[in-house]
Design an enzyme around this catalytic site. Sequence first.
Site, PDB file in Angstrom:
ATOM      1  N   LYS A  54      -4.739 -10.380  -7.181  1.00  0.00           N
ATOM      2  CA  LYS A  54      -5.923 -10.488  -6.333  1.00  0.00           C
ATOM      3  C   LYS A  54      -7.034  -9.566  -6.826  1.00  0.00           C
ATOM      4  O   LYS A  54      -6.762  -8.456  -7.283  1.00  0.00           O
ATOM      5  CB  LYS A  54      -5.509 -10.077  -4.915  1.00  0.00           C
ATOM      6  CG  LYS A  54      -6.467 -10.431  -3.830  1.00  0.00           C
ATOM      7  CD  LYS A  54      -5.929  -9.976  -2.480  1.00  0.00           C
ATOM      8  CE  LYS A  54      -5.863  -8.471  -2.382  1.00  0.00           C
ATOM      9  NZ  LYS A  54      -5.590  -7.950  -1.061  1.00  0.00           N
ATOM     10  N   LYS A  59     -10.455  -3.736  -4.705  1.00  0.00           N
ATOM     11  CA  LYS A  59     -11.201  -2.485  -4.888  1.00  0.00           C
ATOM     12  C   LYS A  59     -10.372  -1.456  -5.636  1.00  0.00           C
ATOM     13  O   LYS A  59     -10.915  -0.559  -6.264  1.00  0.00           O
ATOM     14  CB  LYS A  59     -11.512  -1.868  -3.514  1.00  0.00           C
ATOM     15  CG  LYS A  59     -12.491  -2.630  -2.682  1.00  0.00           C
ATOM     16  CD  LYS A  59     -12.551  -2.042  -1.254  1.00  0.00           C
ATOM     17  CE  LYS A  59     -13.342  -2.961  -0.357  1.00  0.00           C
ATOM     18  NZ  LYS A  59     -13.240  -2.621   1.063  1.00  0.00           N
ATOM     19  N   LYS A  61       0.808  -1.214   0.000  1.00  0.00           N
ATOM     20  CA  LYS A  61       0.000   0.000   0.000  1.00  0.00           C
ATOM     21  C   LYS A  61       0.844   1.268   0.000  1.00  0.00           C
ATOM     22  O   LYS A  61       0.461   2.270  -0.587  1.00  0.00           O
ATOM     23  CB  LYS A  61      -0.969   0.016   1.185  1.00  0.00           C
ATOM     24  CG  LYS A  61      -2.097  -0.979   1.028  1.00  0.00           C
ATOM     25  CD  LYS A  61      -3.295  -0.604   1.870  1.00  0.00           C
ATOM     26  CE  LYS A  61      -4.456  -1.533   1.549  1.00  0.00           C
ATOM     27  NZ  LYS A  61      -5.565  -1.395   2.492  1.00  0.00           N
TER      28      LYS A  61
HETATM   29  P1  TYM Z   1     -10.736  -5.563   3.569  1.00  0.00           P
HETATM   30  O1  TYM Z   1     -11.738  -4.494   3.853  1.00  0.00           O
HETATM   31  O2  TYM Z   1      -9.654  -5.284   2.607  1.00  0.00           O
HETATM   32  O3  TYM Z   1     -11.480  -6.869   3.078  1.00  0.00           O
HETATM   33  C1  TYM Z   1     -12.590  -7.408   3.769  1.00  0.00           C
HETATM   34  C2  TYM Z   1     -12.509  -8.921   3.756  1.00  0.00           C
HETATM   35  O4  TYM Z   1     -12.524  -9.402   2.416  1.00  0.00           O
HETATM   36  C3  TYM Z   1     -11.436 -10.297   2.195  1.00  0.00           C
HETATM   37  N1  TYM Z   1     -10.968 -10.164   0.804  1.00  0.00           N
HETATM   38  C4  TYM Z   1     -10.856 -11.187  -0.039  1.00  0.00           C
HETATM   39  N2  TYM Z   1     -11.112 -12.507   0.101  1.00  0.00           N
HETATM   40  C5  TYM Z   1     -10.905 -13.301  -0.977  1.00  0.00           C
HETATM   41  N3  TYM Z   1     -10.469 -12.830  -2.179  1.00  0.00           N
HETATM   42  C6  TYM Z   1     -10.211 -11.523  -2.365  1.00  0.00           C
HETATM   43  N4  TYM Z   1      -9.786 -11.076  -3.550  1.00  0.00           N
HETATM   44  C7  TYM Z   1     -10.398 -10.631  -1.267  1.00  0.00           C
HETATM   45  N5  TYM Z   1     -10.237  -9.295  -1.096  1.00  0.00           N
HETATM   46  C8  TYM Z   1     -10.587  -9.030   0.172  1.00  0.00           C
HETATM   47  C9  TYM Z   1     -10.372  -9.834   3.182  1.00  0.00           C
HETATM   48  O5  TYM Z   1      -9.452 -10.859   3.459  1.00  0.00           O
HETATM   49  C10 TYM Z   1     -11.214  -9.459   4.382  1.00  0.00           C
HETATM   50  O6  TYM Z   1     -11.511 -10.610   5.154  1.00  0.00           O
HETATM   51  N6  TYM Z   1      -7.678  -5.397   7.541  1.00  0.00           N
HETATM   52  C11 TYM Z   1      -8.963  -5.868   7.063  1.00  0.00           C
HETATM   53  C12 TYM Z   1     -10.132  -5.312   7.854  1.00  0.00           C
HETATM   54  C13 TYM Z   1     -10.034  -5.498   9.341  1.00  0.00           C
HETATM   55  C14 TYM Z   1     -10.219  -6.724  10.033  1.00  0.00           C
HETATM   56  C15 TYM Z   1     -10.066  -6.398  11.407  1.00  0.00           C
HETATM   57  C16 TYM Z   1     -10.488  -8.034   9.626  1.00  0.00           C
HETATM   58  C17 TYM Z   1      -9.790  -4.535  10.254  1.00  0.00           C
HETATM   59  N7  TYM Z   1      -9.808  -5.054  11.496  1.00  0.00           N
HETATM   60  C18 TYM Z   1     -10.171  -7.378  12.393  1.00  0.00           C
HETATM   61  C19 TYM Z   1     -10.596  -9.019  10.631  1.00  0.00           C
HETATM   62  C20 TYM Z   1     -10.431  -8.672  11.987  1.00  0.00           C
HETATM   63  C21 TYM Z   1      -9.144  -5.433   5.611  1.00  0.00           C
HETATM   64  O7  TYM Z   1      -8.533  -4.498   5.172  1.00  0.00           O
HETATM   65  O8  TYM Z   1     -10.118  -6.100   4.944  1.00  0.00           O
END
Ligand code: TYM
Length: 354
Positions: A216, A219, A114
């Site tokens: 991957k 967004k 990032k």
């Molecule tokens: P974020 O907002 O990027 O994504 C949300 C969830 O979607 C999953 N994900 C995917 N799974 C499969 N294939 C993909 N291409 C894909 N893109 C995204 C992510 O693995 C995630 O589960 N840091 C985290 C948010 C967060 C969090 C937490 C998660 C903040 N605090 C505590 C668990 C526990 C994030 O940026 O997810």
Amino acid sequence: MSFKKLVFSGVQPTGNLHLGNYLGAIRKFVALQEQSDCIYCVVDMHAITMWQEPAELEKSTREVTAAFLASGIDPKAHIVFNQSRVMQHAELAWVFNCVARMGWLNKMTQFKDKAGKDRENASVGLFAYPNLMAADILVYRATHVPVGDDQKQHLELTREIAQKFNHDYSDRIRDLGAGVEMKSGEETVHGFFPITEPVIEGEATRVMSLRDGTKKMSKSDPSDLSRINLTDDADTIAKKIRKAKTDPQPLPSETEGLKERPDADNLVGIYAALAETTREDVLSQFGGQQFSVFKPALADLAVDKLAPIASEMRRISADQAYVDAVLKDGGERASALAEATMKDVRRIIGWLGN
Ligand code: TYM
């Protein structure tokens, strides 16, 4: 006493939710509700580690909430809220800023991705992001965290932070009777924070871009054709699958044959996840077929599964007062739980006034 099973997960309100978020995370959130208490959080504090237009952040926060509800999360039986309502997340994150080591955070690949080449100009929050994530989970002493594969490293760090806190303060935790016996591998250990289990399973733990099966689905990909958004209509979903990158071979009959074929593997994986089956099963049905046969079947399945969620999202989003009320109520219930943990944490650390 041991820790009660409690599920926590979060999603960032930073733009359109896509099929990866749904299959990798949100759909699992829904399934886990049957067996456990769950807390699902729209992580608006994580979101601002990169610049967000304030009005967009508000909109996205409500949209992610609507997606949770439209997918089938029950906000009465469980808890749905936005992170910034519960200040204890920030408080515990500060404690963890002082527990985690620079060397641990320096290894985080998401920060490297990032921040890109301009590391000096990345926010301090982006660097400390995994500590806030650990705080999100541990402020509820959650035991299970469903996520996609890309969050694995952050969850390993969460476990390290819990272990170091339990170790550094072990005498104090014992003196105050604040700890719990728990299994760590073969051993039984004593500590205040659980060693959280990641829940990363199924056929779609890493959904890849429709334009490049080695990247991957994300967004932030500039090409909208690379992802299926949860708000896409049936025609758009079908068009994106039609245009998805493939190779000239027919589908293999065994998963072995998907090995050097990332685009084919991705589409078969998406089909398997949507149909709630396995890649093997999909190939036993479509092995030997051309993509001209497989893609329309995949498009039909995707529309079948996703269109009802999109229309339910629209219906829920139209009632902003309802969405806001869900977040407020969830925030109040989450605050009470988080405060109970923090009362102990403050005493363990030696902060007066509690
Ligand atoms: P974020 O907002 O990027 O994504 C949300 C969830 O979607 C999953 N994900 C995917 N799974 C499969 N294939 C993909 N291409 C894909 N893109 C995204 C992510 O693995 C995630 O589960 N840091 C985290 C948010 C967060 C969090 C937490 C998660 C903040 N605090 C505590 C668990 C526990 C994030 O940026 O997810």
